[in-house]
Write an enzyme that holds these catalytic residues in place. Structure first.
Site, PDB file in Angstrom:
ATOM      1  N   HIS A   1       1.541   1.566  -6.773  1.00  0.00           N
ATOM      2  CA  HIS A   1       1.852   2.835  -7.441  1.00  0.00           C
ATOM      3  C   HIS A   1       0.543   3.457  -7.905  1.00  0.00           C
ATOM      4  O   HIS A   1      -0.171   2.886  -8.731  1.00  0.00           O
ATOM      5  CB  HIS A   1       2.782   2.612  -8.631  1.00  0.00           C
ATOM      6  N   CYS A   2       0.220   4.616  -7.354  1.00  0.00           N
ATOM      7  CA  CYS A   2      -1.030   5.301  -7.677  1.00  0.00           C
ATOM      8  C   CYS A   2      -0.826   6.184  -8.909  1.00  0.00           C
ATOM      9  O   CYS A   2      -0.001   7.101  -8.887  1.00  0.00           O
ATOM     10  CB  CYS A   2      -1.494   6.138  -6.483  1.00  0.00           C
ATOM     11  N   VAL A   3      -1.576   5.894  -9.954  1.00  0.00           N
ATOM     12  CA  VAL A   3      -1.442   6.650 -11.199  1.00  0.00           C
ATOM     13  C   VAL A   3      -1.963   8.072 -11.024  1.00  0.00           C
ATOM     14  O   VAL A   3      -1.362   9.036 -11.519  1.00  0.00           O
ATOM     15  CB  VAL A   3      -2.192   5.926 -12.338  1.00  0.00           C
TER      16      VAL A   3
END
Length: 334
Positions: A189-191
């Site tokens: 999950h890319c912030v």
């Protein structure tokens, strides 16, 4: 003071009505990160044009150079928003697409006429309702059969049922707690993007890192040229440029390492989750670390990653033990 206190909530409520996406705290944080990233790009590029007189002179003499640089900046930002807005490929969507395809085939006029003629009845509404309930049962059972055929024989559906979504996960999928959905070929999950990286957008994510790395390296060169030209006279301006250059070099090193890491994942057909949590994944336990079970060779992996048109929701089966044993054998000339 009381009027000002009442005016602030009313103004916030009016903003939420105009922009419904700001009403959710999670969405506000996502958009805040997007705005922050755009501002960082504007600051790094804007300082160059404010302090570098040689760059301004070069722009007047050779405008194509600056036009290419600014054009590449716009392309990188467009790629960022394009990747952030793309779907990573959710399991529930793959299940819905499969069920719609099955329901369409079952609700065709030929199937309905056969169902009505069998019962010798013309009460089509009853037949359609019964057929609809039959389709729902068949849809869940067909998804179960479809997914379980991807796992090794003897596997139990309980091991692959998500405790949060209560759906059976295909191989290489995982539940994301930030998105609250199961993702096909979950990577991470890319912030900064505010979304998961999975089967649907991993290729776009790689291209975004590639473009951002080139843009960052180009900007570092321009900053070094600015400092070496000795144009800046004020010490505090030079110190500010040095701080920005140090931040750019740090970002460039991070981007290059991230690009090399994901290039390795692409060439071996792996994900970050599979590489980091290999011992926790049941169907990967006992497989030597140098064996990549889903790899089809470098050329085939690149083709599937970049050019495959098999479909958005494709699912890979866990290789058989014979195939894994063949991959585990040491390579020899013979």
């Amino acid at each position: 003071m009381a009027a000002d206190g009442l005016r602030a909530p009313a103004l916030a409520e009016r903003c939420f009505r105009l922009f419904p996406c700001l009403d959710d705290r999670a969405r506000r944080s996502k958009w805040g990160l997007k705005v922050a990233l755009v501002l960082l790009h504007v600051i790094f590029v804007g300082v160059l044009f404010l302090l570098d007189a040689d760059l301004i002179r070069k722009t007047k003499e050779e405008p194509w150079y600056t036009a290419i640089y600014l054009g590449f900046l716009v392309v990188t930002l467009v790629q960022y928003f394009f990747t952030a807005g793309s779907s990573p490929g959710y399991v529930i969507d793959a299940m819905r697409v499969g069920n719609e395809t099955y329901t369409t085939s079952m609700n065709s006029p030929m199937i309905l006429n056969q169902s009505i003629s069998r019962n010798n009845s013309f009460t089509s509404s009853m037949n359609r309702n019964q057929l609809g309930r039959h389709n729902c049962r068949m849809n869940s059972s067909s998804w179960l059969k479809l997914v379980m055929d991807l796992y090794p024989p003897g596997s139990s559906s309980r091991n692959w049922t998500c405790a949060y979504c209560n759906i059976i996960q295909p191989p290489r999928s995982k539940h994301c707690h930030d998105c609250d959905k199961c993702v096909l070929q979950f990577d991470h999950h890319c912030v900064w993007l505010g979304t998961c990286i999975g089967q649907g957008n991993h290729c776009r994510f790689w291209w975004y890192i590639f473009e951002e790395s080139i843009l960052c390296a180009w900007t570092v060169i321009l900053y070094i040229d600015l400092l070496s030209s000795k144009i800046i006279k004020a010490w505090w301006k030079e110190f500010f440029v040095i701080v920005l250059l140090a931040a750019l070099i740090f970002c460039l090193v991070f981007l290059l390492l991230l690009l090399l890491f994901h290039s390795y994942l692409v060439l071996t057909n792996q994900t970050t989750y599979e590489l980091v949590r290999r011992r926790r994944i049941l169907y990967l336990r006992g497989i030597p670390e140098r064996v990549h079970p889903f790899s089809r060779g470098i050329c085939k992996n690149l083709y599937v990653f970049c050019c495959s048109r098999d479909g958005k929701y494709t699912m890979e089966a866990v290789p058989a033990m014979e195939e894994l044993e063949a991959k585990a054998r040491p390579y020899t000339g013979m």
